[in-house]
Scaffold this motif. Structure first.
Motif, PDB file in Angstrom:
ATOM      1  N   PHE A  32       0.603  -0.925  -0.155  1.00 11.84           N
ATOM      2  CA  PHE A  32      -0.032  -0.283   0.086  1.00 11.84           C
ATOM      3  C   PHE A  32       0.798   1.178  -0.168  1.00 11.84           C
ATOM      4  CE2 PHE A  32      -3.888  -2.323   2.226  1.00 11.84           C
ATOM      5  CZ  PHE A  32      -4.032  -2.795   0.556  1.00 11.84           C
ATOM      6  N   GLY A  33       1.948   1.535   1.104  1.00 14.57           N
ATOM      7  CA  GLY A  33       2.555   2.703   1.084  1.00 14.57           C
ATOM      8  C   GLY A  33       3.533   2.633  -0.338  1.00 14.57           C
ATOM      9  N   LYS A  34       3.997   1.598  -0.950  1.00 15.04           N
ATOM     10  CA  LYS A  34       4.612   1.743  -1.893  1.00 15.04           C
ATOM     11  C   LYS A  34       4.055   2.443  -3.067  1.00 15.04           C
ATOM     12  CE  LYS A  34       7.840  -1.690  -1.511  1.00 15.04           C
ATOM     13  NZ  LYS A  34       8.764  -2.943  -1.693  1.00 15.04           N
ATOM     14  N   GLU A  35       3.009   1.744  -3.347  1.00 17.51           N
ATOM     15  CA  GLU A  35       1.581   1.916  -4.564  1.00 17.51           C
ATOM     16  C   GLU A  35       1.022   3.419  -4.554  1.00 17.51           C
ATOM     17  OE1 GLU A  35       1.430   0.504  -7.284  1.00 17.51           O
ATOM     18  OE2 GLU A  35       2.834  -1.027  -7.214  1.00 17.51           O
ATOM     19  N   LEU A  36       1.394   3.684  -3.251  1.00 21.13           N
ATOM     20  CA  LEU A  36       0.108   5.146  -2.825  1.00 21.13           C
ATOM     21  C   LEU A  36       0.766   6.089  -2.401  1.00 21.13           C
ATOM     22  CD1 LEU A  36      -3.195   3.293  -0.765  1.00 21.13           C
ATOM     23  CD2 LEU A  36      -2.448   4.569  -3.332  1.00 21.13           C
ATOM     24  N   GLY A  37       2.287   6.270  -2.266  1.00 15.57           N
ATOM     25  CA  GLY A  37       3.113   7.554  -1.623  1.00 15.57           C
ATOM     26  C   GLY A  37       2.687   8.363  -0.568  1.00 15.57           C
ATOM     27  N   GLN A  38       2.295   6.764   0.419  1.00 13.01           N
ATOM     28  CA  GLN A  38       2.110   7.336   2.212  1.00 13.01           C
ATOM     29  C   GLN A  38       2.047   6.361   2.201  1.00 13.01           C
ATOM     30  OE1 GLN A  38      -2.303   9.363   2.775  1.00 13.01           O
ATOM     31  NE2 GLN A  38      -2.082   9.505  -0.230  1.00 13.01           N
ATOM     32  N   LYS A  39       2.423   6.311   3.695  1.00 10.97           N
ATOM     33  CA  LYS A  39       2.899   5.257   4.440  1.00 10.97           C
ATOM     34  C   LYS A  39       1.394   4.578   4.939  1.00 10.97           C
ATOM     35  CE  LYS A  39       6.583   5.756   7.391  1.00 10.97           C
ATOM     36  NZ  LYS A  39       7.097   5.746   8.997  1.00 10.97           N
ATOM     37  N   SER A  40       1.220   3.498   5.258  1.00  8.84           N
ATOM     38  CA  SER A  40       0.710   2.851   5.316  1.00  8.84           C
ATOM     39  C   SER A  40       1.077   2.726   6.881  1.00  8.84           C
ATOM     40  CB  SER A  40       0.089   1.449   4.973  1.00  8.84           C
ATOM     41  OG  SER A  40      -0.827   0.862   5.255  1.00  8.84           O
ATOM     42  N   TYR A  41      -0.074   2.623   8.413  1.00  8.69           N
ATOM     43  CA  TYR A  41      -0.732   2.085   9.747  1.00  8.69           C
ATOM     44  C   TYR A  41      -0.386   1.225   9.421  1.00  8.69           C
ATOM     45  CZ  TYR A  41       2.332   6.453  10.904  1.00  8.69           C
ATOM     46  OH  TYR A  41       2.767   7.665  11.146  1.00  8.69           O
ATOM     47  N   ASN A  42      -0.253  -0.379   9.891  1.00  6.88           N
ATOM     48  CA  ASN A  42      -0.507  -2.138  10.230  1.00  6.88           C
ATOM     49  C   ASN A  42      -0.648  -2.106  11.538  1.00  6.88           C
ATOM     50  OD1 ASN A  42      -1.368  -3.878   8.822  1.00  6.88           O
ATOM     51  ND2 ASN A  42       1.255  -5.248   8.927  1.00  6.88           N
ATOM     52  N   ASN A  43      -1.633  -1.887  12.137  1.00 10.18           N
ATOM     53  CA  ASN A  43      -2.876  -1.873  13.253  1.00 10.18           C
ATOM     54  C   ASN A  43      -2.713  -3.109  13.543  1.00 10.18           C
ATOM     55  OD1 ASN A  43      -3.500  -1.136  16.158  1.00 10.18           O
ATOM     56  ND2 ASN A  43      -4.972  -1.322  15.486  1.00 10.18           N
ATOM     57  N   PHE A  44      -2.158  -4.469  14.560  1.00 10.91           N
ATOM     58  CA  PHE A  44      -2.399  -4.814  15.379  1.00 10.91           C
ATOM     59  C   PHE A  44      -2.765  -5.246  16.794  1.00 10.91           C
ATOM     60  CE2 PHE A  44       1.006  -5.771  12.100  1.00 10.91           C
ATOM     61  CZ  PHE A  44       1.620  -7.552  12.156  1.00 10.91           C
ATOM     62  N   TRP A  45      -4.232  -5.705  16.305  1.00 15.17           N
ATOM     63  CA  TRP A  45      -4.955  -6.073  17.815  1.00 15.17           C
ATOM     64  C   TRP A  45      -5.637  -7.362  17.560  1.00 15.17           C
ATOM     65  CZ3 TRP A  45     -10.341  -7.459  17.830  1.00 15.17           C
ATOM     66  CH2 TRP A  45     -10.970  -7.819  18.927  1.00 15.17           C
ATOM     67  N   VAL A  46      -5.591  -8.113  19.206  1.00 11.96           N
ATOM     68  CA  VAL A  46      -6.414  -9.349  19.160  1.00 11.96           C
ATOM     69  C   VAL A  46      -7.227  -9.717  19.797  1.00 11.96           C
ATOM     70  CG1 VAL A  46      -4.059 -10.530  17.951  1.00 11.96           C
ATOM     71  CG2 VAL A  46      -4.177 -10.332  20.829  1.00 11.96           C
ATOM     72  N   PRO A  47      -8.157 -10.625  19.785  1.00 12.85           N
ATOM     73  CA  PRO A  47      -9.012 -10.753  21.427  1.00 12.85           C
ATOM     74  C   PRO A  47      -8.226 -10.742  22.185  1.00 12.85           C
ATOM     75  CG  PRO A  47      -9.841 -11.641  19.023  1.00 12.85           C
ATOM     76  CD  PRO A  47      -8.192 -11.075  18.523  1.00 12.85           C
ATOM     77  N   ASP A  48      -7.061 -11.806  22.013  1.00 13.00           N
ATOM     78  CA  ASP A  48      -7.269 -13.326  22.997  1.00 13.00           C
ATOM     79  C   ASP A  48      -7.926 -12.306  24.648  1.00 13.00           C
ATOM     80  OD1 ASP A  48      -5.447 -13.761  20.079  1.00 13.00           O
ATOM     81  OD2 ASP A  48      -4.759 -14.362  21.776  1.00 13.00           O
ATOM     82  N   GLY A  49      -8.024 -13.660  24.911  1.00 16.98           N
ATOM     83  CA  GLY A  49      -8.736 -13.719  26.450  1.00 16.98           C
ATOM     84  C   GLY A  49      -9.265 -14.457  27.515  1.00 16.98           C
ATOM     85  N   MET A  50      -9.678 -14.318  28.219  1.00 19.10           N
ATOM     86  CA  MET A  50     -10.699 -15.406  29.590  1.00 19.10           C
ATOM     87  C   MET A  50     -12.152 -14.987  29.960  1.00 19.10           C
ATOM     88  SD  MET A  50      -8.275 -18.350  31.412  1.00 19.10           S
ATOM     89  CE  MET A  50      -7.562 -19.152  29.934  1.00 19.10           C
TER      90      MET A  50
END
Length: 419
Positions: free
Chosen positions: A173-191
Protein backbone atom coordinates in the motif's frame (compact mmCIF):
# COMPACT_ATOMS: atom_id res chain seq x y z
CA UNK A 1 -26.19 30.57 3.90
CA UNK A 2 -24.59 31.77 0.66
CA UNK A 3 -20.90 31.89 -0.22
CA UNK A 4 -20.65 35.65 0.33
CA UNK A 5 -22.18 35.37 3.79
CA UNK A 6 -19.85 32.49 4.69
CA UNK A 7 -16.81 34.48 3.52
CA UNK A 8 -17.93 37.60 5.41
CA UNK A 9 -18.41 35.66 8.65
CA UNK A 10 -15.01 34.05 8.15
CA UNK A 11 -13.29 37.42 7.82
CA UNK A 12 -15.04 38.65 10.96
CA UNK A 13 -14.00 35.51 12.87
CA UNK A 14 -10.47 35.82 11.56
CA UNK A 15 -10.19 39.34 12.99
CA UNK A 16 -11.40 38.17 16.39
CA UNK A 17 -8.84 35.38 16.49
CA UNK A 18 -6.07 37.71 15.35
CA UNK A 19 -6.81 39.91 18.36
CA UNK A 20 -5.56 37.10 20.61
CA UNK A 21 -2.60 36.24 18.38
CA UNK A 22 -4.01 33.30 16.40
CA UNK A 23 -3.04 32.90 12.74
CA UNK A 24 -6.23 31.44 11.25
CA UNK A 25 -4.77 30.90 7.78
CA UNK A 26 -1.96 28.83 9.27
CA UNK A 27 -4.47 26.80 11.28
CA UNK A 28 -6.46 26.02 8.14
CA UNK A 29 -3.30 25.00 6.27
CA UNK A 30 -2.52 22.51 9.03
CA UNK A 31 -6.08 21.21 9.05
CA UNK A 32 -5.98 20.80 5.26
CA UNK A 33 -2.90 18.60 5.35
CA UNK A 34 -3.96 16.45 8.33
CA UNK A 35 -5.36 13.11 7.23
CA UNK A 36 -7.95 11.19 9.25
CA UNK A 37 -7.96 7.44 8.63
CA UNK A 38 -11.63 6.53 8.11
CA UNK A 39 -12.40 2.91 8.93
CA UNK A 40 -14.05 0.73 6.29
CA UNK A 41 -15.94 -1.49 8.76
CA UNK A 42 -18.62 1.09 9.61
CA UNK A 43 -20.05 0.52 6.12
CA UNK A 44 -20.94 -3.16 6.51
CA UNK A 45 -21.19 -3.77 10.29
CA UNK A 46 -17.73 -5.41 10.59
CA UNK A 47 -18.60 -8.39 8.38
CA UNK A 48 -16.07 -8.21 5.56
CA UNK A 49 -15.90 -10.31 2.40
CA UNK A 50 -13.77 -13.26 3.47
CA UNK A 51 -16.49 -14.96 5.51
CA UNK A 52 -19.64 -12.84 5.03
CA UNK A 53 -21.99 -15.56 6.32
CA UNK A 54 -20.09 -16.13 9.55
CA UNK A 55 -20.91 -14.71 12.95
CA UNK A 56 -18.74 -12.05 14.55
CA UNK A 57 -16.23 -13.35 17.06
CA UNK A 58 -13.49 -11.85 19.18
CA UNK A 59 -15.66 -9.84 21.54
CA UNK A 60 -17.08 -7.64 18.78
CA UNK A 61 -20.74 -6.92 18.22
CA UNK A 62 -22.52 -4.54 15.85
CA UNK A 63 -26.13 -3.87 16.81
CA UNK A 64 -28.98 -2.61 14.66
CA UNK A 65 -30.47 -3.40 11.28
CA UNK A 66 -30.59 -0.07 9.42
CA UNK A 67 -31.21 -0.79 5.72
CA UNK A 68 -28.57 -0.40 3.03
CA UNK A 69 -25.57 -2.28 4.40
CA UNK A 70 -22.79 -2.73 1.82
CA UNK A 71 -22.65 -6.37 0.71
CA UNK A 72 -19.84 -6.31 -1.85
CA UNK A 73 -16.53 -4.46 -2.26
CA UNK A 74 -18.11 -2.40 -5.05
CA UNK A 75 -21.00 -1.30 -2.83
CA UNK A 76 -18.65 -0.49 0.03
CA UNK A 77 -16.41 1.64 -2.18
CA UNK A 78 -19.46 3.38 -3.60
CA UNK A 79 -20.58 4.29 -0.07
CA UNK A 80 -17.09 5.39 0.94
CA UNK A 81 -16.92 7.60 -2.15
CA UNK A 82 -20.15 9.25 -1.07
CA UNK A 83 -18.88 9.84 2.46
CA UNK A 84 -15.57 11.28 1.25
CA UNK A 85 -17.43 13.64 -1.10
CA UNK A 86 -19.04 15.24 1.97
CA UNK A 87 -15.85 15.57 4.04
CA UNK A 88 -13.37 18.41 3.45
CA UNK A 89 -9.76 17.67 2.30
CA UNK A 90 -8.18 14.33 1.36
CA UNK A 91 -7.90 11.50 3.88
CA UNK A 92 -7.09 7.79 4.23
CA UNK A 93 -9.10 4.58 4.43
CA UNK A 94 -8.36 2.04 7.14
CA UNK A 95 -8.84 -1.43 5.64
CA UNK A 96 -9.14 -4.75 7.52
CA UNK A 97 -7.66 -7.91 6.01
CA UNK A 98 -11.08 -9.57 5.81
CA UNK A 99 -12.08 -6.99 3.17
CA UNK A 100 -10.19 -8.84 0.43
CA UNK A 101 -11.46 -8.17 -3.08
CA UNK A 102 -10.70 -11.21 -5.19
CA UNK A 103 -12.40 -14.03 -7.09
CA UNK A 104 -9.93 -16.52 -5.61
CA UNK A 105 -10.72 -18.66 -2.62
CA UNK A 106 -8.17 -17.38 -0.16
CA UNK A 107 -7.70 -17.67 3.59
CA UNK A 108 -6.11 -15.22 6.01
CA UNK A 109 -2.81 -17.11 6.01
CA UNK A 110 -2.71 -16.95 2.21
CA UNK A 111 -3.49 -13.31 1.43
CA UNK A 112 -1.16 -11.40 -0.87
CA UNK A 113 -0.98 -7.87 -2.29
CA UNK A 114 -2.76 -9.01 -5.46
CA UNK A 115 -5.90 -9.71 -3.42
CA UNK A 116 -6.10 -5.99 -2.60
CA UNK A 117 -5.15 -4.57 -5.99
CA UNK A 118 -8.67 -3.29 -6.66
CA UNK A 119 -8.53 -1.33 -3.41
CA UNK A 120 -5.20 0.19 -4.43
CA UNK A 121 -6.50 1.09 -7.89
CA UNK A 122 -9.51 2.76 -6.27
CA UNK A 123 -7.29 4.63 -3.78
CA UNK A 124 -5.10 5.96 -6.59
CA UNK A 125 -8.14 7.22 -8.45
CA UNK A 126 -9.50 8.90 -5.30
CA UNK A 127 -6.08 10.18 -4.18
CA UNK A 128 -6.42 8.68 -0.71
CA UNK A 129 -4.02 6.59 1.36
CA UNK A 130 -4.63 3.13 2.79
CA UNK A 131 -3.92 1.87 6.30
CA UNK A 132 -4.25 -1.81 7.20
CA UNK A 133 -5.29 -4.17 9.99
CA UNK A 134 -4.68 -7.91 10.21
CA UNK A 135 -7.99 -9.63 11.10
CA UNK A 136 -7.53 -11.81 14.19
CA UNK A 137 -11.24 -12.59 14.64
CA UNK A 138 -14.34 -13.79 12.79
CA UNK A 139 -12.56 -16.98 11.71
CA UNK A 140 -12.64 -20.71 12.62
CA UNK A 141 -9.01 -20.53 13.76
CA UNK A 142 -10.01 -18.12 16.51
CA UNK A 143 -10.13 -20.99 19.01
CA UNK A 144 -10.91 -21.13 22.71
CA UNK A 145 -10.72 -17.33 22.88
CA UNK A 146 -7.14 -17.24 21.57
CA UNK A 147 -5.10 -16.57 18.43
CA UNK A 148 -1.42 -15.59 18.81
CA UNK A 149 -1.47 -16.57 22.49
CA UNK A 150 -3.06 -20.00 21.97
CA UNK A 151 -1.18 -22.90 23.60
CA UNK A 152 -1.54 -24.95 20.38
CA UNK A 153 1.39 -24.17 18.07
CA UNK A 154 -0.68 -24.99 14.97
CA UNK A 155 -3.15 -22.22 15.87
CA UNK A 156 -0.37 -19.76 16.63
CA UNK A 157 1.43 -20.57 13.39
CA UNK A 158 -1.71 -19.87 11.35
CA UNK A 159 -2.03 -16.41 12.86
CA UNK A 160 1.70 -15.70 12.74
CA UNK A 161 1.64 -16.35 8.99
CA UNK A 162 -1.37 -14.05 8.67
CA UNK A 163 0.54 -11.32 10.52
CA UNK A 164 3.58 -11.69 8.28
CA UNK A 165 1.51 -11.49 5.11
CA UNK A 166 -0.34 -8.43 6.42
CA UNK A 167 2.94 -6.56 6.77
CA UNK A 168 3.79 -7.28 3.13
CA UNK A 169 0.38 -5.98 2.06
CA UNK A 170 0.76 -2.81 4.13
CA UNK A 171 4.19 -2.22 2.59
CA UNK A 172 2.59 -2.66 -0.86
CA UNK A 173 0.00 0.00 0.00
CA UNK A 174 2.71 2.46 0.99
CA UNK A 175 4.79 1.86 -2.11
CA UNK A 176 1.89 2.11 -4.53
CA UNK A 177 0.21 5.14 -2.99
CA UNK A 178 3.19 7.19 -1.83
CA UNK A 179 1.76 7.48 1.68
CA UNK A 180 3.02 5.51 4.67
CA UNK A 181 0.56 2.76 5.59
CA UNK A 182 0.02 2.14 9.30
CA UNK A 183 -0.48 -1.57 9.98
CA UNK A 184 -2.30 -2.05 13.27
CA UNK A 185 -2.14 -5.31 15.22
CA UNK A 186 -4.93 -6.05 17.67
CA UNK A 187 -5.87 -9.51 18.97
CA UNK A 188 -8.94 -10.39 21.09
CA UNK A 189 -7.21 -13.12 23.13
CA UNK A 190 -8.51 -13.50 26.66
CA UNK A 191 -10.71 -15.34 29.15
CA UNK A 192 -14.28 -14.97 30.31
CA UNK A 193 -13.48 -15.81 33.95
CA UNK A 194 -10.47 -15.44 36.21
CA UNK A 195 -7.40 -17.31 34.91
CA UNK A 196 -4.85 -19.09 37.05
CA UNK A 197 -1.93 -18.31 34.75
CA UNK A 198 -1.80 -14.82 33.27
CA UNK A 199 1.90 -14.92 32.44
CA UNK A 200 2.14 -17.83 29.99
CA UNK A 201 -0.35 -16.45 27.42
CA UNK A 202 1.45 -13.10 27.50
CA UNK A 203 4.77 -14.83 26.96
CA UNK A 204 3.30 -16.69 23.96
CA UNK A 205 1.86 -13.45 22.60
CA UNK A 206 5.22 -11.73 22.92
CA UNK A 207 7.01 -14.58 21.16
CA UNK A 208 4.41 -14.68 18.38
CA UNK A 209 4.84 -10.98 17.72
CA UNK A 210 8.61 -11.33 17.75
CA UNK A 211 8.28 -13.98 15.02
CA UNK A 212 5.90 -11.82 12.96
CA UNK A 213 8.16 -8.78 13.18
CA UNK A 214 11.39 -10.73 12.58
CA UNK A 215 11.12 -10.21 8.84
CA UNK A 216 12.49 -6.88 7.67
CA UNK A 217 10.01 -4.49 6.13
CA UNK A 218 10.64 -1.10 4.52
CA UNK A 219 9.65 1.46 7.13
CA UNK A 220 9.48 4.20 4.52
CA UNK A 221 6.26 2.59 3.35
CA UNK A 222 4.72 0.93 6.38
CA UNK A 223 4.78 1.21 10.14
CA UNK A 224 3.71 -1.47 12.63
CA UNK A 225 1.35 -0.46 15.43
CA UNK A 226 0.14 -2.52 18.40
CA UNK A 227 -3.18 -1.92 20.18
CA UNK A 228 -4.32 -2.84 23.68
CA UNK A 229 -7.79 -3.54 25.00
CA UNK A 230 -9.38 -3.76 28.43
CA UNK A 231 -11.90 -6.51 27.71
CA UNK A 232 -14.42 -7.85 25.21
CA UNK A 233 -17.44 -10.10 25.11
CA UNK A 234 -16.12 -13.50 26.17
CA UNK A 235 -12.94 -11.95 27.56
CA UNK A 236 -14.38 -9.99 30.46
CA UNK A 237 -11.94 -11.16 33.15
CA UNK A 238 -8.62 -11.19 31.34
CA UNK A 239 -7.21 -9.74 28.14
CA UNK A 240 -3.76 -10.98 27.17
CA UNK A 241 -2.92 -7.80 25.23
CA UNK A 242 -3.44 -5.30 28.04
CA UNK A 243 -2.30 -1.68 28.04
CA UNK A 244 0.76 -2.57 30.10
CA UNK A 245 1.68 -5.42 27.74
CA UNK A 246 1.55 -3.27 24.63
CA UNK A 247 3.16 -0.24 26.21
CA UNK A 248 6.10 -2.42 27.21
CA UNK A 249 6.19 -4.31 23.95
CA UNK A 250 5.88 -1.27 21.73
CA UNK A 251 8.54 0.77 23.48
CA UNK A 252 10.99 -2.14 23.86
CA UNK A 253 10.57 -3.26 20.24
CA UNK A 254 10.37 0.16 18.60
CA UNK A 255 6.74 -0.27 17.52
CA UNK A 256 4.07 2.39 17.44
CA UNK A 257 1.66 2.09 20.35
CA UNK A 258 -1.96 2.63 19.35
CA UNK A 259 -4.38 3.90 21.97
CA UNK A 260 -8.11 3.42 21.41
CA UNK A 261 -10.36 5.83 23.29
CA UNK A 262 -12.67 2.97 24.30
CA UNK A 263 -10.11 0.42 25.46
CA UNK A 264 -9.56 1.53 29.03
CA UNK A 265 -11.33 1.60 32.37
CA UNK A 266 -14.41 3.88 32.42
CA UNK A 267 -12.60 6.61 34.39
CA UNK A 268 -9.50 6.60 32.14
CA UNK A 269 -9.05 8.85 29.12
CA UNK A 270 -6.39 8.61 26.44
CA UNK A 271 -5.97 12.39 26.31
CA UNK A 272 -4.11 12.17 29.61
CA UNK A 273 -1.82 9.41 28.29
CA UNK A 274 -0.68 11.06 25.04
CA UNK A 275 2.01 13.32 26.52
CA UNK A 276 3.45 10.50 28.64
CA UNK A 277 3.72 8.09 25.71
CA UNK A 278 5.20 10.82 23.50
CA UNK A 279 8.26 11.01 25.77
CA UNK A 280 9.23 7.44 24.96
CA UNK A 281 7.98 6.89 21.40
CA UNK A 282 8.83 8.50 18.08
CA UNK A 283 5.29 8.03 16.79
CA UNK A 284 1.76 7.63 18.13
CA UNK A 285 -1.45 6.22 16.69
CA UNK A 286 -4.97 6.78 17.95
CA UNK A 287 -8.33 5.15 17.38
CA UNK A 288 -10.79 7.88 18.22
CA UNK A 289 -14.02 6.27 19.36
CA UNK A 290 -16.74 6.89 21.97
CA UNK A 291 -17.35 4.30 24.68
CA UNK A 292 -20.60 4.31 26.62
CA UNK A 293 -20.00 2.43 29.88
CA UNK A 294 -17.81 -0.05 28.00
CA UNK A 295 -16.05 -0.35 24.65
CA UNK A 296 -19.21 0.11 22.60
CA UNK A 297 -17.61 2.09 19.76
CA UNK A 298 -20.29 4.73 19.29
CA UNK A 299 -20.00 7.39 16.59
CA UNK A 300 -17.86 10.21 17.94
CA UNK A 301 -19.63 13.40 18.93
CA UNK A 302 -18.20 16.78 19.89
CA UNK A 303 -17.76 15.80 23.52
CA UNK A 304 -15.13 16.91 26.03
CA UNK A 305 -12.78 13.97 25.48
CA UNK A 306 -12.68 14.33 21.70
CA UNK A 307 -11.74 17.99 22.10
CA UNK A 308 -9.19 17.20 24.81
CA UNK A 309 -7.51 14.55 22.62
CA UNK A 310 -7.02 17.06 19.83
CA UNK A 311 -5.83 19.77 22.23
CA UNK A 312 -3.18 17.44 23.64
CA UNK A 313 -1.90 16.64 20.16
CA UNK A 314 -1.80 20.28 19.05
CA UNK A 315 -0.62 21.95 22.26
CA UNK A 316 2.29 19.54 22.57
CA UNK A 317 3.25 19.87 18.88
CA UNK A 318 2.59 16.16 18.25
CA UNK A 319 0.42 16.42 15.15
CA UNK A 320 3.21 15.46 12.76
CA UNK A 321 4.06 12.31 14.74
CA UNK A 322 0.48 11.18 15.44
CA UNK A 323 -1.63 9.05 13.10
CA UNK A 324 -5.33 9.68 13.75
CA UNK A 325 -7.79 6.91 12.91
CA UNK A 326 -11.44 6.36 13.74
CA UNK A 327 -13.03 3.18 15.09
CA UNK A 328 -16.79 2.93 15.58
CA UNK A 329 -19.64 0.94 14.10
CA UNK A 330 -23.32 1.61 14.49
CA UNK A 331 -25.97 -0.26 12.51
CA UNK A 332 -28.90 1.64 14.03
CA UNK A 333 -28.33 4.74 11.88
CA UNK A 334 -27.44 5.57 8.30
CA UNK A 335 -23.90 4.24 7.95
CA UNK A 336 -22.71 6.97 5.60
CA UNK A 337 -24.03 9.64 7.96
CA UNK A 338 -22.08 7.94 10.76
CA UNK A 339 -18.84 8.26 8.79
CA UNK A 340 -19.48 11.89 7.88
CA UNK A 341 -20.44 12.92 11.41
CA UNK A 342 -17.38 11.12 12.79
CA UNK A 343 -14.74 12.49 10.43
CA UNK A 344 -16.16 16.02 10.39
CA UNK A 345 -16.30 16.05 14.20
CA UNK A 346 -12.68 14.90 14.40
CA UNK A 347 -11.73 17.73 12.04
CA UNK A 348 -13.82 20.28 13.95
CA UNK A 349 -12.20 19.31 17.25
CA UNK A 350 -8.78 19.56 15.62
CA UNK A 351 -9.64 22.98 14.21
CA UNK A 352 -10.73 24.23 17.64
CA UNK A 353 -7.38 23.11 19.03
CA UNK A 354 -5.47 24.78 16.20
CA UNK A 355 -7.31 28.04 16.93
CA UNK A 356 -6.13 28.18 20.55
CA UNK A 357 -3.59 30.90 21.48
CA UNK A 358 -1.18 28.20 22.63
CA UNK A 359 1.88 30.38 23.25
CA UNK A 360 -0.19 32.81 25.34
CA UNK A 361 -1.74 29.99 27.37
CA UNK A 362 1.60 28.28 28.00
CA UNK A 363 3.23 31.53 29.08
CA UNK A 364 0.42 32.16 31.56
CA UNK A 365 0.84 28.68 32.99
CA UNK A 366 4.63 28.87 33.17
CA UNK A 367 4.43 32.18 35.05
CA UNK A 368 1.76 30.72 37.37
CA UNK A 369 -0.84 33.19 36.14
CA UNK A 370 -3.69 30.75 36.59
CA UNK A 371 -6.27 33.51 36.47
CA UNK A 372 -5.29 34.43 32.93
CA UNK A 373 -5.17 30.77 31.97
CA UNK A 374 -8.73 30.24 33.14
CA UNK A 375 -10.04 33.49 31.64
CA UNK A 376 -8.54 32.73 28.23
CA UNK A 377 -9.57 29.06 28.08
CA UNK A 378 -13.14 29.98 29.02
CA UNK A 379 -13.35 32.90 26.61
CA UNK A 380 -12.12 30.66 23.78
CA UNK A 381 -15.29 28.61 24.10
CA UNK A 382 -17.34 31.54 22.81
CA UNK A 383 -15.21 32.44 19.80
CA UNK A 384 -16.77 31.68 16.37
CA UNK A 385 -14.79 28.62 15.28
CA UNK A 386 -17.89 27.42 13.38
CA UNK A 387 -17.55 30.35 10.95
CA UNK A 388 -13.98 29.26 10.24
CA UNK A 389 -15.16 25.66 9.78
CA UNK A 390 -17.90 26.68 7.35
CA UNK A 391 -15.36 28.60 5.29
CA UNK A 392 -13.07 25.55 5.29
CA UNK A 393 -15.92 23.42 3.92
CA UNK A 394 -16.74 26.02 1.28
CA UNK A 395 -13.08 26.23 0.26
CA UNK A 396 -12.99 22.44 -0.15
CA UNK A 397 -16.24 22.47 -2.13
CA UNK A 398 -18.17 20.23 0.26
CA UNK A 399 -21.60 21.00 1.74
CA UNK A 400 -21.80 23.53 4.56
CA UNK A 401 -23.93 22.92 7.65
CA UNK A 402 -26.79 20.45 7.29
CA UNK A 403 -26.66 20.49 3.49
CA UNK A 404 -24.56 17.31 3.51
CA UNK A 405 -27.38 15.43 5.25
CA UNK A 406 -29.75 16.26 2.39
CA UNK A 407 -27.29 14.52 0.06
CA UNK A 408 -27.13 11.46 2.32
CA UNK A 409 -30.92 11.20 2.42
CA UNK A 410 -31.10 11.45 -1.36
CA UNK A 411 -28.41 8.75 -1.69
CA UNK A 412 -30.34 6.55 0.73
CA UNK A 413 -33.48 6.87 -1.34
CA UNK A 414 -31.73 6.30 -4.68
CA UNK A 415 -29.16 3.65 -3.70
CA UNK A 416 -29.35 2.22 -0.20
CA UNK A 417 -33.09 1.55 -0.10
CA UNK A 418 -32.81 -0.69 -3.16
CA UNK A 419 -30.22 -3.08 -1.70
Amino acid sequence: MGNKEISKRYEDAKRRYQEIGVDVDKALEKLQETKISMHCWQGDDVIGFLNPDGELSGGIMSTGDYPGRARTPEELRQDIDKAFSLIPSKHKLNLHAMYVDTDEEVDLNEIEPKHFKKWVDWAKECEVGLDFNPTFFNHPMFKDGYTLAHPDKEVRDFWIEHGKRSRVISEYFGKELGQKSYNNFWVPDGMKDNPVDRLSPRKRLMESYDEIFSEKIDERYTEDAVESKLFGIGAEAYTVGSHEFYMGYGISRGKTVLMDAGHYHPTEVISNKISALALFSDSLMLHVSRPIRWDSDHVIIMDDELQEIMREIVRNDLLDKTAIGLDFFDATINRIAAWVVGVRNAQKALLKALLDPIAELKEAEQTFDFTKRMVYTEEMKDLPYADVWNYFCQKNEVPVGLAWYDEVKAYEEEILSKR
